[in-house]
Design an enzyme around this catalytic site. Structure first.
Site, PDB file in Angstrom:
ATOM      1  CG  ASP A 104      -1.721   1.183   1.432  1.00 14.31           C
ATOM      2  OD1 ASP A 104      -2.315   1.659   0.456  1.00 14.31           O
ATOM      3  OD2 ASP A 104      -1.778   1.685   2.574  1.00 14.31           O
ATOM      4  CG  ASP A 144      -1.999   7.562   0.805  1.00 13.36           C
ATOM      5  OD1 ASP A 144      -2.836   8.465   0.808  1.00 13.36           O
ATOM      6  OD2 ASP A 144      -1.238   7.355  -0.162  1.00 13.36           O
ATOM      7  NE  ARG A 176     -11.929   9.271   1.723  1.00 10.74           N
ATOM      8  CZ  ARG A 176     -11.015   8.301   1.708  1.00 10.74           C
ATOM      9  NH1 ARG A 176      -9.853   8.485   2.315  1.00 10.74           N
ATOM     10  NH2 ARG A 176     -11.259   7.161   1.093  1.00 10.74           N
ATOM     11  CB  SER A 192      -1.960   3.919  -4.022  1.00 14.11           C
ATOM     12  OG  SER A 192      -2.403   4.996  -3.239  1.00 14.11           O
TER      13      SER A 192
END
Length: 297
Positions: free
Chosen positions: A96, A98, A141, A184
């Site tokens: 991954d 972040d 978001r 990601s």
């Protein structure tokens, strides 16, 4: 027919009492320690046991993992894996991005430029705990970024910090001839230059929508969600002719659960509790290169 298992303990410091307890748990579960190696690099310490188990690895792995589970307290960790993972076969390391490859959450850095960081961070936390559908939460978001100038992407990219040990981990795997990839739920405009800088074998992320010099507050194309992450693991392992048993996946949130489950070894990195519980191993110190010792790299 006996099988060989690898038991790796790690921490900033490894107290003698902790190591003795791990060894007692291993032998109490039917393992015979045939080799012990110690390593340290000034940031963390590692002890690797090679363990002979009288039975198949499919029986030995759950037995030894259950035996050492009571000792996984705080930052001290012990992982159990098939010794073949540290063998000569070529491997795929998939991470991954972040809060794993990098220390930050990119969506929060972008949202800060829109004055919405706290709002977005709360949604990110809920999504990573698995309380919200990832795709829906991502669209919500990203909508907060509408009408931000595209130039904020470069400013955010310049502010990224690699996780401690990330560069060392990537370089070690690549130097040994293995494949290294990242997938990601973040954004290609941020990830791609970083992936190229690190010479990653594969990389995949979402694409932020843009119109002229502004962000549209949308994501172009399909969202990279937990299913897409697992599919990426399988796709890239097949492309490199690497058996899934020789893959390691590392992540921290609910979006990573499927790829952790599909990998030969799924590793939770400073992860949410549900992810730690589901993973084969958990690293609870801020050094990503602990994972080198899982594969003997």
């Amino acid at each position: 027919m006996p099988s060989l298992l690898r038991v790796v303990s790690y921490g900033r410091e490894l107290p003698d009492a902790y190591l003795a307890a791990v060894q007692a748990a291993v032998t109490g579960a039917g393992g015979k320690i045939v080799e012990l190696e110690n390593a340290a690099n000034g940031r963390f310490q590692v002890t690797v046991l090679t363990v002979e188990y009288d039975g198949d690895a499919s029986d030995g792995l759950p037995a030894l993992r259950a035996a050492v589970a009571p000792m996984l307290i705080g930052e001290l960790g012990t992982a159990v894996m098939d010794s073949s993972l540290a063998g000569p076969d070529r491997k795929l390391l998939l991470m991954d991005v972040d809060s794993t490859l990098i220390q930050q959450e990119v969506i929060e850095l972008l949202a800060e430029h829109a004055g919405k960081r706290d709002e977005v961070a709360a949604v990110t936390e809920a999504a990573m705990r698995g309380e919200l559908d990832f795709a829906e939460s991502l669209h919500a978001r990203v909508a907060t970024l509408k009408d931000l100038p595209v130039g904020v992407i470069e400013r955010v990219r310049a502010s990224l910090l690699l996780t401690h040990g990330a560069k060392e981990l990537v370089e070690a795997f690549l130097a040994a001839g293995h494949a290294v990839a990242v997938v990601s739920g973040g954004f290609s405009q941020i990830l791609d230059p970083l992936a190229e800088e690190l010479n990653l074998t594969y990389y995949r992320a979402n694409l932020l929508g843009t119109d002229a010099d502004m962000l549209t507050g949308t994501v172009d194309g399909d969202v990279v969600d937990r299913a897409a992450k697992e599919a990426s693991l399988r796709e890239w392992a097949a492309a490199e002719n690497i058996d899934l048993a020789q893959t390691i996946a590392i992540g921290d949130g609910a979006n990573d659960l499927d790829m952790l489950a599909a990998a030969g070894l799924g590793v939770a990195f400073n992860a949410k509790p549900a992810v730690r519980d589901a993973a084969d191993a958990a690293i609870n110190i801020p050094y990503l290169d602990v994972a080198r010792y899982f594969a003997g790299v």
